[in-house]
Each structure stands twice: as structure tokens, then as C-alpha cells.
Design an enzyme around this catalytic site. Structure first.
Site, short mmCIF file in Angstrom:
data_model
loop_
_atom_site.label_atom_id
_atom_site.label_comp_id
_atom_site.label_asym_id
_atom_site.label_seq_id
_atom_site.Cartn_x
_atom_site.Cartn_y
_atom_site.Cartn_z
N GLY A 194 0.80 -1.21 0.04
CA GLY A 194 -0.09 0.21 0.20
C GLY A 194 0.82 1.10 0.06
O GLY A 194 0.47 2.22 -0.62
N ASP A 195 1.95 1.12 0.96
CA ASP A 195 2.84 2.39 1.06
C ASP A 195 3.41 2.76 -0.45
O ASP A 195 3.57 3.87 -0.76
CB ASP A 195 3.60 2.35 1.95
CG ASP A 195 3.18 2.29 3.44
OD1 ASP A 195 2.61 3.45 3.62
OD2 ASP A 195 3.30 1.40 4.15
#
Length: 398
Positions: A168-169
Site C-alpha cells: 500500500g505504501d
């Protein structure tokens, strides 16, 4: 430096991963990235990671590579003024604090654009800079959950899984980088900077293929499917005689026929149960069992060579040892060896993608905390020794 962005100066005031990975990509391609860290402690990435050596992070040398580290206490007015001074001659500012934090520090887009209208302000956050969730805390894992990738990842008989990395990051950082480059290009026409608003959940959702459309049109909800893709066959991981795992992707009619030849059973290529994409999807489980029985009779390398001879896409399941030993990785310099003050010469993934004329480079591994204070505050801002000494005495910098 040989990158495409050697004329770009970036101020990075983010921490952990999403903002700093955006800064890493810009540094890889030649940008001068000035990383602002809290005095005394620095970015938590200096101590984070699954594995450490003598208490030191093995992740920091990668995500901090090619950056110049300065320390500034952003909670003090004098520290905030240093950032405003740096912004005057910067092209990009990257941050990933909770929305409203820059505004609280007197570093809002309006205030930064007042000193430099050309500045690109790249903002990474859980839910974006607007909307009812904007003020809520949001780490990468939460973005993965809202964006759909967590629900669709893992064994269908178990709870959803993470991918094994902070996807996600890193996805959000990649979209933030794309947005930054778009904004820099637009500035060439308009002369004006703008805000890039990259939200974790939106960045994850952006790669979720036709998930929304499938539900709206057909009422279909994607579920976890483990190592296979439903109705796409053969495309799975299969066992080998020497106990390894081998990925085979033969889910095209012509490729399937070549795979049947490799298996020594060319008649399966035209078998009505498997001859077409739809038929193979309908008989996916039995086809996977048939292929697994065959692959289990061969060692992984033997299987790899045989499938290559028949032009069937395939690959072994690599870990770090296999990557470091692979001749193709070495020939393309996919892995760079970089000197580290803590660990000596260490391997890490090289700059991606490869540009023919301006390829970029990893200039150094993650710097020590405040390593470039004198260079930046004295050289770029022109502060004299007395001014720097006073900032240090007041706890604004180290």
C-alpha cells in the site's frame, strides 16, 4: 550524476515509507533530495525492519539512498522557517503527515506558494486531503484494506493475507512520483506549481483491475483464490521432483499446445476439455492436477530448460539467494552493490526503469543523521557559523 532529474531539488519531510519511497525514486533518477528529519532520532525507518544487524536497520540504506540528511525540529517556529527558506529554491516538497499538519506548522500550500509559486507540493496520506475521512490516521495496511487488495489476497479458506511487503505504501509512493513528474511537466507550460494529492486507499484501488465494474454490471465480487486465477488455466505454481516450486503460465491456446508438446502428450493440445480458453477454465482443477503430476517427475532446472525450449512462459520462485546468483540479474545490473558506512558493500535493487541516455544511479546508501547539515544550511541557505551554532544551541538542528 546521470539521471533525468539532475536539475530538480526536492525537500522530503515525510517519514516511514510512503513519502520517503517517493523521494527515493526521485533521487534514483538524479534529483537532489534533501531529507528533513527530527533532531536526535531521525526517521523511524532508521530502526525499522524485519531484520537488523547490531540493532541497525537494513532497510534504511535502501529507502534513504541518494538523499542528503538534515535535521530540523518542525515543531518550532525557527525550524518551520528553515523549511520555508529551503522551499524558495526547491522544485518539489514531499510530505506524508496527516492532513492539516503542514497547515498547523505554517507550511500550507498557500504559504509555501507565497515564497515559491513554482513549487510542486506532493502530499501523501491515508485518505487524501479532503473528504470526511481526511483527518483519520491511515497507514499502508489500512489503505490496502479499503482499496480491496487485502480482501482478495491469500488462501480462500483463511483470513485475508498481506502480500509480504508494504504494498500500500509503495504503490502510493509510485503514484505520488508519477503525479510529481506530471506536475513538473505541466509547470513547463504554466510556470506554476500545484498540489499532488496521493491517497493510500485510492492508489491501491487504482490497480484493482475491473473489480468495481464486475460488481456493478454482473454482481460479481472477487474472492481470494490462492495461487491460481479462476478460469485462467494453466497458470499456477507446480511442484518439482527436487522439492521446489515452479510457476507455469500457459493460458493461451497456442502456448497450451506447446506445453502439451513439452509434456510429451501433444494430443492434449486439441483435447476438447482443454483446447480452448473457456474449456480450460471449466476444467481448471483437473488440468492443474494433470500438470502437477508431470512436473513432479522433473527437477526444477530440467523443467525450466524444457519449457524454455518449447517457448512456454515459466519461472522458478526466487528468494534473495536466487536473485543474487542469477546471471541475467547480473548481466542487466538489476542488483547494485553500494557502500554503506555500517555494513560495507551491500546489495540492493538497482534503479528502475532503465533509461538509455539518463539512466540514473545510486550515489550513496542511506546517510547518517544530519550528515549534510553544514552543506545545506551553510551552502544552500548561506547561513554563517554563528547562525548555525545558534540553531544547534536552541535544539532546532543537531
Amino acid at each position: 550524476m546521470s539521471g533525468a532529474l539532475t536539475d530538480i531539488r526536492v525537500i522530503e519531510i515525510g517519514t516511514l515509507l510512503a513519502g520517503p519511497f517517493c523521494g527515493q525514486q526521485l533521487a534514483d533518477h538524479g534529483a537532489e533530495v534533501i531529507k528533513v528529519e527530527p533532531p536526535g532520532t531521525g526517521d523511524p525507518m532508521r530502526v525499522w525492519g524485519q531484520e537488523k544487524a547490531d540493532g541497525k536497520s537494513l532497510w534504511w540504506p535502501v529507502v534513504g539512498r541518494g538523499k542528503k540528511s538534515v535535521t530540523i525540529n518542525l515543531r518550532e517556529a525557527a525550524g518551520q522557517d528553515l523549511v520555508r527558506q529551503l522551499a524558495v529554491n526547491a522544485d518539489v516538497l514531499v510530505e506524508n503527515f496527516r492532513p492539516g499538519t503542514l497547515e498547523k506548522w505554517g507550511l500550507s500550500p498557500a504559504e509555501l506558494h507565497a515564497v515559491n509559486p513554482r513549487l510542486i507540493i506532493t502530499r501523501v496520506s491515508g485518505y487524501g486531503q479532503s473528504g470526511p475521512y481526511a483527518s483519520q490516521p491511515g497507514f499502508g495496511a489500512i489503505g490496502e484494506a479499503l482499496g480491496g487488495i487485502r480482501y482478495t489476497t491469500g488462501d480462500p479458506e483463511k483470513m485475508p493475507s498481506r502480500t509480504g511487503i508494504s504494498i500500500g505504501d509503495t504503490l502510493t509512493a509510485m503514484f505520488a512520483t508519477i503525479g510529481t513528474l506530471n506536475a513538473l511537466h505541466a509547470r513547463q507550460r504554466t510556470g506554476k506549481g500545484q498540489v499532488v494529492d496521493a491517497a493510500l486507499y485510492e492508489s491501491v484501488m487504482a490497480v484493482m483491475e475491473s473489480l468495481l465494474t464486475e460488481y456493478h454490471v454482473a454482481g460479481f465480487i472477487r474472492e481470494r483464490t490462492g495461487s491460481m486465477i479462476p478460469n485462467i488455466a494453466p497458470a499456477n505454481v507446480y511442484p518439482t521432483r527436487d522439492g521446489k516450486m515452479h510457476l507455469i503460465s500457459g493460458n493461451q491456446d497456442t502456448v497450451w499446445r506447446r506445453l502439451a508438446e513439452a509434456m510429451g502428450r501433444p494430443e492434449l493440445g486439441d483435447d476438447p476439455r482443454y483446447a480452448t480458453h473457456l474449456a480450460r477454465g471449466d476444467n481448471q482443477l483437473e488440468l492443474d492436477e494433470l500438470i502437477a503430476e508431470w512436473t513432479a517427475t522433473l527437477d526444477a532446472e530440467e523443467l525450466h530448460q524444457l519449457l524454455n525450449e518449447h517457448a512456454v512462459p515459466n519461472g522458478q520462485m526466487y528468494r534473495a539467494p536466487e536473485m543474487l546468483a542469477d546471471e541475467h540479474f547480473a548481466d542487466r545490473q538489476a542488483i547494485a552493490w553500494v557502500d554503506s558506512p555500517d555494513f560495507g558493500s551491500i546489495p540492493m535493487q538497482n534503479v528502475v526503469p532503465k533509461l538509455s541516455d539518463t539512466p540514473g544511479a545510486i550515489e550513496w546508501s542511506g546517510p547518517t543523521l544530519g550528515e549534510h547539515n553544514e552543506e545545506v544550511f551553510g551552502g544552500i541557505l548561506g547561513l554563517d557559523d554563528d547562525a548555525i551554532g545558534q540553531l544547534r544551541a536552541n535544539g532546532i538542528i543537531d
